[in-house]
Design a protein around this motif. Structure first.
Motif, PDB file in Angstrom:
ATOM      1  N   HIS A  15       0.849  -1.191   0.000  1.00 24.69           N
ATOM      2  CA  HIS A  15       0.000   0.000   0.000  1.00 24.69           C
ATOM      3  C   HIS A  15       0.883   1.239   0.000  1.00 24.69           C
ATOM      4  CE1 HIS A  15      -3.583  -2.326   1.023  1.00 24.69           C
ATOM      5  NE2 HIS A  15      -2.832  -2.958   1.908  1.00 24.69           N
ATOM      6  N   ILE A  16       0.348   2.319  -0.566  1.00 25.57           N
ATOM      7  CA  ILE A  16       1.029   3.613  -0.527  1.00 25.57           C
ATOM      8  C   ILE A  16       0.032   4.656  -0.045  1.00 25.57           C
ATOM      9  CG2 ILE A  16       1.997   5.476  -1.924  1.00 25.57           C
ATOM     10  CD1 ILE A  16       3.340   3.457  -3.630  1.00 25.57           C
ATOM     11  N   ILE A  17       0.470   5.467   0.917  1.00 26.18           N
ATOM     12  CA  ILE A  17      -0.325   6.606   1.379  1.00 26.18           C
ATOM     13  C   ILE A  17       0.561   7.841   1.243  1.00 26.18           C
ATOM     14  CG2 ILE A  17      -1.527   7.680   3.310  1.00 26.18           C
ATOM     15  CD1 ILE A  17      -1.913   4.809   4.435  1.00 26.18           C
ATOM     16  N   LEU A  18       0.092   8.812   0.467  1.00 25.51           N
ATOM     17  CA  LEU A  18       0.822  10.064   0.268  1.00 25.51           C
ATOM     18  C   LEU A  18      -0.053  11.208   0.758  1.00 25.51           C
ATOM     19  CD1 LEU A  18       3.251  11.625  -0.889  1.00 25.51           C
ATOM     20  CD2 LEU A  18       2.086  11.592  -3.102  1.00 25.51           C
ATOM     21  N   GLU A  19       0.467  11.967   1.720  1.00 23.50           N
ATOM     22  CA  GLU A  19      -0.272  13.091   2.294  1.00 23.50           C
ATOM     23  C   GLU A  19       0.400  14.405   1.920  1.00 23.50           C
ATOM     24  OE1 GLU A  19      -0.949  12.602   6.483  1.00 23.50           O
ATOM     25  OE2 GLU A  19      -1.428  10.483   6.239  1.00 23.50           O
ATOM     26  N   GLU A  20      -0.341  15.243   1.209  1.00 23.34           N
ATOM     27  CA  GLU A  20       0.130  16.588   0.850  1.00 23.34           C
ATOM     28  C   GLU A  20       1.482  16.592   0.139  1.00 23.34           C
ATOM     29  OE1 GLU A  20      -1.757  19.359   1.327  1.00 23.34           O
ATOM     30  OE2 GLU A  20      -3.332  18.068   2.156  1.00 23.34           O
ATOM     31  N   ARG A  21       1.828  15.489  -0.507  1.00 18.98           N
ATOM     32  CA  ARG A  21       3.122  15.332  -1.203  1.00 18.98           C
ATOM     33  C   ARG A  21       4.320  15.527  -0.275  1.00 18.98           C
ATOM     34  NH1 ARG A  21       3.284  18.345  -6.835  1.00 18.98           N
ATOM     35  NH2 ARG A  21       5.317  17.355  -6.793  1.00 18.98           N
ATOM     36  N   GLU A  22       4.108  15.495   1.049  1.00 19.06           N
ATOM     37  CA  GLU A  22       5.173  15.733   2.013  1.00 19.06           C
ATOM     38  C   GLU A  22       5.456  14.527   2.909  1.00 19.06           C
ATOM     39  OE1 GLU A  22       7.042  18.520   2.188  1.00 19.06           O
ATOM     40  OE2 GLU A  22       5.949  19.479   0.553  1.00 19.06           O
ATOM     41  N   GLN A  23       4.485  13.646   3.074  1.00 12.90           N
ATOM     42  CA  GLN A  23       4.664  12.457   3.908  1.00 12.90           C
ATOM     43  C   GLN A  23       4.189  11.240   3.124  1.00 12.90           C
ATOM     44  OE1 GLN A  23       2.678  13.001   7.655  1.00 12.90           O
ATOM     45  NE2 GLN A  23       4.266  14.367   8.399  1.00 12.90           N
ATOM     46  N   LEU A  24       5.064  10.258   2.987  1.00 15.32           N
ATOM     47  CA  LEU A  24       4.770   9.056   2.218  1.00 15.32           C
ATOM     48  C   LEU A  24       4.953   7.845   3.114  1.00 15.32           C
ATOM     49  CD1 LEU A  24       4.301   7.669  -0.591  1.00 15.32           C
ATOM     50  CD2 LEU A  24       6.789   7.632  -0.818  1.00 15.32           C
ATOM     51  N   VAL A  25       3.964   6.972   3.132  1.00 15.09           N
ATOM     52  CA  VAL A  25       4.051   5.720   3.870  1.00 15.09           C
ATOM     53  C   VAL A  25       3.873   4.591   2.863  1.00 15.09           C
ATOM     54  CG1 VAL A  25       3.039   4.280   5.677  1.00 15.09           C
ATOM     55  CG2 VAL A  25       3.120   6.760   5.971  1.00 15.09           C
ATOM     56  N   VAL A  26       4.824   3.650   2.858  1.00 13.53           N
ATOM     57  CA  VAL A  26       4.793   2.520   1.931  1.00 13.53           C
ATOM     58  C   VAL A  26       4.832   1.235   2.746  1.00 13.53           C
ATOM     59  CG1 VAL A  26       5.920   1.411  -0.042  1.00 13.53           C
ATOM     60  CG2 VAL A  26       6.099   3.892   0.241  1.00 13.53           C
ATOM     61  N   SER A  27       3.918   0.319   2.471  1.00 14.65           N
ATOM     62  CA  SER A  27       3.967  -1.001   3.098  1.00 14.65           C
ATOM     63  C   SER A  27       4.319  -2.023   2.027  1.00 14.65           C
ATOM     64  CB  SER A  27       2.630  -1.350   3.759  1.00 14.65           C
ATOM     65  OG  SER A  27       1.622  -1.470   2.784  1.00 14.65           O
ATOM     66  N   GLY A  28       4.744  -3.197   2.454  1.00 20.03           N
ATOM     67  CA  GLY A  28       5.151  -4.234   1.510  1.00 20.03           C
ATOM     68  C   GLY A  28       6.567  -4.028   0.991  1.00 20.03           C
ATOM     69  N   VAL A  29       7.395  -3.298   1.746  1.00 18.24           N
ATOM     70  CA  VAL A  29       8.783  -3.033   1.345  1.00 18.24           C
ATOM     71  C   VAL A  29       9.643  -4.240   1.703  1.00 18.24           C
ATOM     72  CG1 VAL A  29      10.805  -1.570   1.717  1.00 18.24           C
ATOM     73  CG2 VAL A  29       8.522  -0.552   1.634  1.00 18.24           C
ATOM     74  N   GLU A  30      10.365  -4.746   0.716  1.00 14.91           N
ATOM     75  CA  GLU A  30      11.245  -5.892   0.924  1.00 14.91           C
ATOM     76  C   GLU A  30      12.705  -5.479   1.081  1.00 14.91           C
ATOM     77  OE1 GLU A  30      10.349  -8.359  -2.456  1.00 14.91           O
ATOM     78  OE2 GLU A  30       8.417  -8.963  -1.609  1.00 14.91           O
ATOM     79  N   GLU A  31      13.103  -4.411   0.381  1.00 14.96           N
ATOM     80  CA  GLU A  31      14.507  -3.981   0.421  1.00 14.96           C
ATOM     81  C   GLU A  31      14.612  -2.530  -0.035  1.00 14.96           C
ATOM     82  OE1 GLU A  31      18.791  -5.196  -1.626  1.00 14.96           O
ATOM     83  OE2 GLU A  31      16.977  -6.212  -2.266  1.00 14.96           O
ATOM     84  N   VAL A  32      15.450  -1.741   0.640  1.00 21.25           N
ATOM     85  CA  VAL A  32      15.809  -0.413   0.170  1.00 21.25           C
ATOM     86  C   VAL A  32      17.173  -0.556  -0.484  1.00 21.25           C
ATOM     87  CG1 VAL A  32      16.346   1.965   0.812  1.00 21.25           C
ATOM     88  CG2 VAL A  32      14.479   0.756   1.954  1.00 21.25           C
ATOM     89  N   GLU A  33      17.236  -0.312  -1.791  1.00 19.94           N
ATOM     90  CA  GLU A  33      18.478  -0.534  -2.535  1.00 19.94           C
ATOM     91  C   GLU A  33      19.418   0.657  -2.478  1.00 19.94           C
ATOM     92  OE1 GLU A  33      18.073  -2.487  -6.268  1.00 19.94           O
ATOM     93  OE2 GLU A  33      16.316  -3.585  -5.597  1.00 19.94           O
ATOM     94  N   SER A  34      18.872   1.860  -2.507  1.00 24.65           N
ATOM     95  CA  SER A  34      19.704   3.058  -2.349  1.00 24.65           C
ATOM     96  C   SER A  34      18.794   4.243  -2.045  1.00 24.65           C
ATOM     97  CB  SER A  34      20.526   3.338  -3.615  1.00 24.65           C
ATOM     98  OG  SER A  34      19.704   3.808  -4.660  1.00 24.65           O
TER      99      SER A  34
END
Length: 97
Positions: A15-34
């Motif tokens: 899921h992705i929740i974006l509020e006012e283009r300033e706060q982003l919440v992402v679920s289902g993240v497996e890896e941050v590559e960079s």
């Protein structure tokens, strides 16, 4: 002999929740590559995702739960469109690897 884990893993929801283009919440993240202040590359349960923006910083990261919270100005969310026949992570593909 290699260890094989036969236990079924529950499929991670994305899921992705974006509020006012300033706060982003992402679920289902497996890896941050960079990541840097302009780009965050990550792998989600739905494939590669590139977050583009300005002044981006990771406020919270929980790979156990698959949750990511980003603050900063979000300009674009780009999903990788072609997984077939590719190997390596999103970063390797972007760099031609």
């Amino acid at each position: 002999m290699a260890f094989v884990d036969d236990r079924a893993r529950p499929e991670m929801r994305h899921h992705i929740i974006l509020e006012e283009r300033e706060q982003l919440v992402v679920s289902g993240v497996e890896e941050v590559e960079s990541f840097d202040e302009n780009t965050i590359l990550l792998t989600t349960a739905q494939g590669g995702l590139e977050i583009q923006g300005e002044g981006l910083h990771i406020e919270k990261l929980s790979l156990d739960g698959g949750d990511l919270k980003v603050e900063g100005r979000v300009n674009a969310l780009l999903y990788e469109t072609d997984h077939a026949g590719r190997s390596g992570g999103l970063l390797a593909r972007l760099l031609g690897g």
